[in-house]
Every structure is written in structure tokens, then in C-alpha cells.
Design an enzyme around this catalytic site. Structure first.
Site, PDB file in Angstrom:
ATOM      1  N   ASP A  21     -15.282  -5.658  11.932  1.00  0.00           N
ATOM      2  CA  ASP A  21     -16.026  -6.742  11.278  1.00  0.00           C
ATOM      3  C   ASP A  21     -17.507  -6.570  11.582  1.00  0.00           C
ATOM      4  O   ASP A  21     -17.933  -6.655  12.731  1.00  0.00           O
ATOM      5  CB  ASP A  21     -15.519  -8.092  11.807  1.00  0.00           C
ATOM      6  CG  ASP A  21     -16.360  -9.264  11.332  1.00  0.00           C
ATOM      7  OD1 ASP A  21     -17.013  -9.129  10.269  1.00  0.00           O
ATOM      8  OD2 ASP A  21     -16.359 -10.306  12.016  1.00  0.00           O
ATOM      9  N   ASP A  25     -17.767 -12.702  10.721  1.00  0.00           N
ATOM     10  CA  ASP A  25     -16.960 -13.810  10.194  1.00  0.00           C
ATOM     11  C   ASP A  25     -15.497 -13.730  10.633  1.00  0.00           C
ATOM     12  O   ASP A  25     -14.672 -14.542  10.212  1.00  0.00           O
ATOM     13  CB  ASP A  25     -17.051 -13.872   8.668  1.00  0.00           C
ATOM     14  CG  ASP A  25     -16.438 -12.658   7.969  1.00  0.00           C
ATOM     15  OD1 ASP A  25     -16.010 -11.715   8.674  1.00  0.00           O
ATOM     16  OD2 ASP A  25     -16.396 -12.646   6.718  1.00  0.00           O
ATOM     17  N   ASP A  98      -5.752   2.088  -2.511  1.00  0.00           N
ATOM     18  CA  ASP A  98      -4.439   1.579  -2.897  1.00  0.00           C
ATOM     19  C   ASP A  98      -4.444   1.245  -4.386  1.00  0.00           C
ATOM     20  O   ASP A  98      -5.301   0.485  -4.853  1.00  0.00           O
ATOM     21  CB  ASP A  98      -4.101   0.318  -2.095  1.00  0.00           C
ATOM     22  CG  ASP A  98      -2.865   0.481  -1.252  1.00  0.00           C
ATOM     23  OD1 ASP A  98      -1.837   0.868  -1.831  1.00  0.00           O
ATOM     24  OD2 ASP A  98      -2.906   0.211  -0.044  1.00  0.00           O
ATOM     25  N   ASP A 196       1.229   1.899  -4.690  1.00  0.00           N
ATOM     26  CA  ASP A 196       2.098   0.873  -4.129  1.00  0.00           C
ATOM     27  C   ASP A 196       3.381   0.735  -4.957  1.00  0.00           C
ATOM     28  O   ASP A 196       3.327   0.678  -6.189  1.00  0.00           O
ATOM     29  CB  ASP A 196       1.334  -0.460  -4.111  1.00  0.00           C
ATOM     30  CG  ASP A 196       2.050  -1.555  -3.378  1.00  0.00           C
ATOM     31  OD1 ASP A 196       2.270  -1.422  -2.166  1.00  0.00           O
ATOM     32  OD2 ASP A 196       2.402  -2.562  -4.026  1.00  0.00           O
ATOM     33  N   GLU A 250       4.374   5.423  -2.686  1.00  0.00           N
ATOM     34  CA  GLU A 250       5.233   4.651  -1.785  1.00  0.00           C
ATOM     35  C   GLU A 250       6.631   4.644  -2.389  1.00  0.00           C
ATOM     36  O   GLU A 250       6.860   4.045  -3.436  1.00  0.00           O
ATOM     37  CB  GLU A 250       4.716   3.225  -1.618  1.00  0.00           C
ATOM     38  CG  GLU A 250       5.574   2.400  -0.668  1.00  0.00           C
ATOM     39  CD  GLU A 250       5.189   0.924  -0.621  1.00  0.00           C
ATOM     40  OE1 GLU A 250       5.473   0.267   0.390  1.00  0.00           O
ATOM     41  OE2 GLU A 250       4.621   0.425  -1.624  1.00  0.00           O
ATOM     42  N   HIS A 327       1.116  -0.379   7.686  1.00  0.00           N
ATOM     43  CA  HIS A 327       0.878  -1.818   7.646  1.00  0.00           C
ATOM     44  C   HIS A 327       2.136  -2.628   7.349  1.00  0.00           C
ATOM     45  O   HIS A 327       2.116  -3.853   7.470  1.00  0.00           O
ATOM     46  CB  HIS A 327      -0.184  -2.134   6.589  1.00  0.00           C
ATOM     47  CG  HIS A 327       0.283  -1.898   5.186  1.00  0.00           C
ATOM     48  ND1 HIS A 327       0.568  -0.638   4.698  1.00  0.00           N
ATOM     49  CD2 HIS A 327       0.534  -2.755   4.167  1.00  0.00           C
ATOM     50  CE1 HIS A 327       0.961  -0.742   3.445  1.00  0.00           C
ATOM     51  NE2 HIS A 327       0.955  -2.004   3.097  1.00  0.00           N
ATOM     52  N   ASP A 328       3.216  -1.966   6.958  1.00  0.00           N
ATOM     53  CA  ASP A 328       4.460  -2.653   6.628  1.00  0.00           C
ATOM     54  C   ASP A 328       5.518  -2.527   7.718  1.00  0.00           C
ATOM     55  O   ASP A 328       6.665  -2.933   7.511  1.00  0.00           O
ATOM     56  CB  ASP A 328       5.038  -2.099   5.315  1.00  0.00           C
ATOM     57  CG  ASP A 328       4.369  -2.685   4.091  1.00  0.00           C
ATOM     58  OD1 ASP A 328       3.858  -3.828   4.184  1.00  0.00           O
ATOM     59  OD2 ASP A 328       4.342  -2.018   3.043  1.00  0.00           O
TER      60      ASP A 328
END
Length: 663
Positions: A21, A25, A98, A196, A250, A327-328
Site C-alpha cells: 500500500d 489507506d 487476469d 479465469d 485456470e 489466491h484460491d
């Protein structure tokens, strides 16, 4: 399509909300990624796969896109993206975005027009059906795939969340709009796409109910009748115009036998695909009935099967993307390692196996420092829509056991897609019985156990006092004819309803009430939820792990950041990060590790993975111990050791030891 420019490369996946970041924020952003390009170049990776950064209302953290040609303001501006792309290219790094085109957001202008009327020009950009023509398909994120829309009194299809309506690839106008968008990004200089759920683009136009015995089987949605027609058209219309483009599919629902239809070099579809055969099963009902972890022989069999399949058949050869984490999935170190006693050893062992397999490997952000699952203490700490929807369906609704969308109890034990159950620790109540613990020597008495981790390959590990129950609540096939796994445990103290690090499979007199389901759900989520991979990257021991200078982060920071972080490891000669850098450099110099053949020498060994990579006269051999016990290998060393995660060589393979040999 280029056939070699990606086979010797290494991919690094960035989940932008959690990477870095730059504006304070509490949300990762594009400038944060740009600031870390030097770190990524020094690591030794080649391709950055960046999860969605497009305009999105964030129902599924960016996988619900409302504008494919705009940047989400939380992540920055298009100028920020252009700067990231330019700076990456200056450092020799490629950028892969992606491509999420099975569905869009319901806030996309196409869907806003589509829902207005049945004769709207955008109506057929999506899939609509009247009440009498909807089927019993179930969503990945709980409930029916059909949602009623009052404006036209019809239902739209969404294989994922209600806010993610599926695009209608049967419509040529829709396909051309997608292709124009792909040209937009490739003309900017983007180097390719990770696609995806790409096998879902084509649906059976009859929309039949689930076949008998397969209710809730989400693989039904893959490999529709026109999928290869669509992908070959995509290649002609877009990909063929960019000779060096990188495409990664994927492959949910794609079997090893089907893979070359997508990635065979003569097919003109995709460069590579990654499969789900060793991913964590996470259908909705799994939050109450978690699948056991793979045994090492099962894991080895998956890799061997895919290597054989990609080299076989009329469309061969094909290519795959290799991974342990993304990430899954939860953190791979928490799945396959020992994060407590052997953090360095098990993290570097997994790195050795990942980066010496046949295929283009992907490193998920944070794995290069050995990040682990995060202990979430309540449902409120989770962000993932899958977890929240499953909680509502399984806990708040008061449903017992299995729910609509999951197989019934008979199907659970017979499904071929589910791995064989294993027992990975001895149980005092099983004295005299045969368990997998008998296959290896006993553990070092000093071996400790992290109750937040379910180690897959640690047979013989001492049971922990903090583990009052087993992870499994259905009969174990390894114990057929004796007792069920529920009978193997003593009930917990009545005052201990829930331990966030323990999956209580058996809670006497509470098995059917809501509090018991809540405990089971939260404990299982602490093993399998996707948010474990999405906690902020641990850059330092400073506040919020150095991820942000702000006071808060969008998702909980793993409390172990003070001991597991980049800054500390950069100061150490013996660190997970240093090992990754050394191994990545070695991989670049070794063609046998890119395209060499693969042969498993000990496919049935319960705790050791021994395999060969060969390209002509260049031969490399890997020995990897997936357990916390020393193991003797009944074969001579094949040659000198090139790299090991121990400082010297012993007669035995020590806990989580990995060796790379020059044979």
C-alpha cells in the site's frame, strides 16, 4: 504461438489488495507494486501475474468487473498502471493480467442494459430464462445459480455470486466486445492473460439438471460443447496477432486427459493450464465436512498423471503451470509443512519441489518468505464472499449437516474426485490397529505441533493436547470394519466450545445445534479458507507488517509478521528468501529443470519424493522429505549435492530436508 518463451520462466502471483500500500489507506495498490519491482527482480522471477485491478464493486475482490478498460480507484489510475508496466519492462519483468470473461459485475453497463427489457440490444449478452426453464444447478458461492429479476420477470444465470452474472458466449456480439477489450490491453504492452475459469465459457444450451448422483458437482460446468471453438476463435481474432503473448488457463473441471485439447501445441488455444487435482476441496459443505489432506503418494500420483497426459495423445505435447499456492488456496506451508518446529526446512523443501517440477512454476506472494495461515477468531474477521455465504447457509440458517449443493451422504464416500482419507497421527485409542503411522519411523521426541496447521505428511507425529478431536467425522476407509473416526476421540470439556485452531469433528450432545456448527465451521475455515492467502504481505516487523503506513488494513495481518517478514530475512544468510533466490538463479541455468523429462523413482514411498529430471546428458535428481522424521533412502546418492536446505549431508534424509543432485 510461441512454444519456448514461457517454459523456462517463473511466474509470481500478486494479489494487489494485499501486496503493498503506497498511499496509506490500508489497501494495496498499483504504486505499491511499482515500488517493489526491485525486490521482485532481485528475487529472480520473470512474469508477474496480477489479479484483477479493473473497475469493480468488489463483491468478489475484483473478480466482478464493472468496466474492463478502467482501473479500480482503490488501486490507482490508468497512469499508475502505465507506469507500472513501463517500469516492469525496464527490469525485464513481464506483466500478465487476469482475464475474467465468464462473468461480469451486475454493475457493468452491459448488464444494466440487459436487465431493462427483453428486447434490449444487450439482453443476450447474458443468459436469461423464464421460471419454467431454470434448472437445479448450484452456485460456487451458495444457493441456486439463478436469480430472479423483477424488471422482466426472468432469471439470470450466475455460476458464482448474484452480483456476477454469466456472460453469454453464444452471442457473437459479446465475443467481439471481449476481443476488442483484449486488444486494448495487449496494444498497451501487456504480455498476456491468466484466464479465469476459462473452461466455463461454453454452457450446454439445454441447461439440464445435474445427472443422477452428481448433484452439486461443480465440474459439470466445465468443458461445454463449444469451448474449443470459442478459444480457437479467440486465438485467431486476438492472440495470433501477438506472437509472444503468454496465456494461462485456470483449468477447473479439466481432467489430465482433456488438458491437451486446451494446450496442445497444434491446437492454437492456450500456452498452459493449471489444474485443481491437488487443490483444497472447498465446496460449501466442506466447511462442515472437510476433506482430508492428500497423502504424499496421492500427491505424487497427481503430478505423474499430468506429466504423462501432457506428453501423450494426438494433440501432445502440452504444457502446464505448476503451483502449490495461489489466491484460491490456503497457505501451502500450512498444508504440507511444519510451521512451528521446521518452518525454514519445510518452506525451503516445498520451494525445491515446486521449482524443479516439469512445467512453468508459479510462486504466490509471501510463499518466498514462508507465510502461513492466519488464525481468524470470528466470522467477522473474514472478507471472502465464499466463507460468508457458506456461514449463512450452514450456520445461520440452522441447516443440519450437508445442504443443497453438496453431495448426499452416500455420494460423499464414493466420489472419485475426493482423495482417500488418511490418518496422519497415531491415536492412543488405536493401540494395536494398523495406521499409516506404522509406515515410517517414529518422530523425534522434541517434535512439536502447531494446532493451527494440519500437516499432511507427518505420520507418527505425537498427538497434541490441544487437539481434542480428529479433523474427520465420517468413517475412515483405512479403518473399515473397526471403528469410525468419530469414535476415536473423547469429548471436549463442556467449557471449551470452540478453539479457532481445532476442527472439532465430534462434540457430544452438541452435534446438531447452531453453536456446534459454528465451532466446526470456524475451525475448518482456519484450515481451508481463501483469506489465509490474502492477508497483507509481511514486509517488516513494523506496524501492520510494513504493508501500509496507515492505521488499518483491509484484512487482518497475520500476528506472526514480527518473526516472518522480508526485512528480517534479507538480513540473514540462512533464510527462506535467500534460499528462493539461490534456487531461482540455479533454475535459470539448468535447462533440464525447464523441459527435461520427469521420472518418479519412489512413487509409493509414504514420506519421501525422489524424482529425476533429464535433458540429454544433463540429469538432476531431487530428494525431498515431506515429514518431521529422519528417513533412510535405500539407494546410493546419485552424485554431488548442488543445493540443500541443510548445511551438510547426513546418512539419512532429515526432517523436511531437500537435496538437489547433479547426477
Amino acid at each position: 504461438m510461441e512454444t519456448m518463451g514461457y517454459k523456462d520462466k517463473v511466474i509470481y502471483q500478486i494479489y494487489p489488495r494485499s501486496f503493498a500500500d503506497a498511499n496509506g489507506d490500508g489497501i494495496g495498490d498499483l504504486r505499491g507494486i511499482t515500488d517493489k519491482l526491485g525486490y521482485l527482480a532481485d528475487l529472480g522471477v520473470d512474469i508477474l501475474w496480477i489479479s484483477p485491478v479493473f473497475q469493480s464493486p468488489n463483491a468478489d475482490n475484483g473478480y466482478d468487473i464493472s468496466d474492463y478498460e478502467a482501473i479500480m480507484p482503490e488501486f490507482g489510475t490508468m497512469a499508475d498502471f502505465d507506469e507500472l508496466l513501463a517500469q516492469a519492462h525496464r527490469r525485464g519483468l513481464k506483466i500478465v493480467l487476469d482475464l475474467v470473461v465468464n462473468h461480469s459485475s451486475d454493475e457493468h453497463r452491459w448488464f444494466q442494459e440487459s436487465r431493462k427489457s427483453k428486447d434490449n440490444p444487450y439482453r443476450d449478452y447474458y443468459i436469461w430464462r423464464p421460471a419454467g426453464m431454470i434448472n437445479n444447478w448450484q452456485s460456487f458461492f451458495s444457493g441456486s445459480v439463478w436469480t430472479h429479476d423483477a424488471a422482466t420477470d426472468e432469471y439470470y444465470l450466475h455460476l458464482f455470486a448474484e452480483k456476477q452474472p454469466d456472460l453469454n458466449w453464444e452471442n457473437p456480439a459479446l465475443r467481439q466486445a471481449i476481443y476488442r477489450m483484449m486488444h486494448f490491453w495487449l496494444d498497451k504492452g501487456v504480455d498476456g492473460f491468466r484466464m479465469d475459469v476459462i473452461p466455463f465459457l461454453s454452457k450446454d444450451p439445454l441447461f439440464p439438471d445435474y445427472p443422477a448422483g452428481r448433484f452439486g458437482d461443480l465440474t459439470i460446468h466445465a468443458n461445454g460443447p463449444r469451448i474449443h471453438e470459442f478459444l480457437q476463435e479467440m486465438h485467431r481474432e486476438v492472440l495470433a496477432h501477438y506472437p509472444d503473448v503468454i496465456t494461462i488457463g485456470e483449468g477447473f473441471g479439466v481432467s489430465a486427459e482433456q488438458a491437451n485439447l486446451y494446450v496442445g501445441e497444434s491446437r492454437q488455444e492456450l500456452n498452459m493450464i493449471y489444474h485443481f487435482d491437488h487443490a483444497v476441496p472447498r465446496e460449501e459443505y466442506r466447511f462442515l465436512d472437510p476433506a482430508p489432506e492428500f497423502t504424499l503418494p496421492e500427491l505424487k500420483a497427481v503430478f505423474a498423471k499430468w506429466n504423462v497426459a501432457l506428453a501423450s495423445g494426438p494433440d501432445a505435447p502440452g504444457w502446464q503451470n505448476i503451483y502449490f499456492g495461489n489466491h484460491d488456496n490456503p497457505r501451502c506451508l500450512s498444508r504440507f509443512g511444519n510451521v512451528d518446529r521446521y518452518h525454514y526446512e519445510s518452506a525451503t523443501m516445498l520451494a525445491t519441489v515446486l521449482l524443479t517440477q516439469r512445467g512453468t512454476p508459479s510462486i504466490y506472494q509471501g510463499d518466498e518468505i514462508g507465510m502461513t495461515n492466519c488464525p481468524f477468531d470470528s466470522i467477522d474477521e473474514y472478507d471472502d464472499i465464499q466463507v460468508k455465504n457458506a456461514w449463512r447457509a450452514l450456520v445461520e440458517s440452522g441447516a443440519d449437516g450437508l445442504v443443497a449443493g453438496g453431495p448426499d451422504s452416500d455420494e460423499l464416500d464414493s466420489s472419485a474426485s475426493m482423495p482417500t482419507r488418511v490418518i496422519d497421527r497415531p491415536d492412543p485409542d488405536l493401540a494395536g490397529s494398523v495406521t499409516s503411522a506404522e509406515l515410517v519411523d517414529g518422530p523425534d521426541e522434541s517434535t512439536s505441533y502447531d494446532p493451527c496447521v494440519a500437516p499432511a505428511f507427518m505420520p507418527g507425529q505425537d498427538s497434541s493436547a490441544s487437539m481434542p478431536t480428529r479433523f474427520m467425522d465420517r468413517p475412515d476407509p483405512d479403518l473399515a470394519g473397526s471403528v469410525t473416526s468419530a469414535e476415536l476421540v473423547e469429548g471436549p470439556d463442556e467449557s471449551t466450545l470452540y478453539d479457532p485452531c481445532v476442527a472439532p469433528a465430534f462434540m457430544p450432545e452438541q452435534n446438531s445445534d447452531q453453536s456446534s456448527r459454528a465451532g466446526r465451521f470456524l475451525a475448518t475455515a482456519n484450515r481451508i479458507a481463501r483469506d489465509h492467502a490474502r492477508t497483507p504481505m509481511q514486509w517488516s516487523g513494523a506496524a501492520n507488517a510494513g504493508f501500509t503506513e496507515g492505521e488499518r488494513t483491509w484484512l487482518k495481518v497475520n500476528p506472526n509478521y514480527k518473526t516472518i517478514n522480508v526485512a528480517d530475512q534479507e538480513r540473514q544468510d540462512r533464510s527462506v528468501l535467500a534460499f528462493y533466490r539461490q534456487l531461482l538463479q540455479l533454475r535459470k541455468q539448468t535447462p533440464a529443470l525447464h523441459t527435461g523429462s520427469y521420472q518418479d523413482w519412489l512413487p509409493e514411498h509414504p514420506t519421501v519424493w525422489v524424482y529425476e529430471r533429464r535433458l540429454g546428458d544433463e540429469v538432476r535428481v531431487v530428494w525431498a522429505n515431506f515429514s518431521a522424521q529422519p528417513v533412510t533412502i535405500d539407494r546410493p546418492a546419485p552424485g554431488p549435492v548442488i543445493l540443500s536446505n541443510y548445511p551438510d549431508t547426513a546418512d539419512v534424509l532429515r526432517p523436511f530436508e531437500a537435496r538437489l543432485y547433479h547426477a
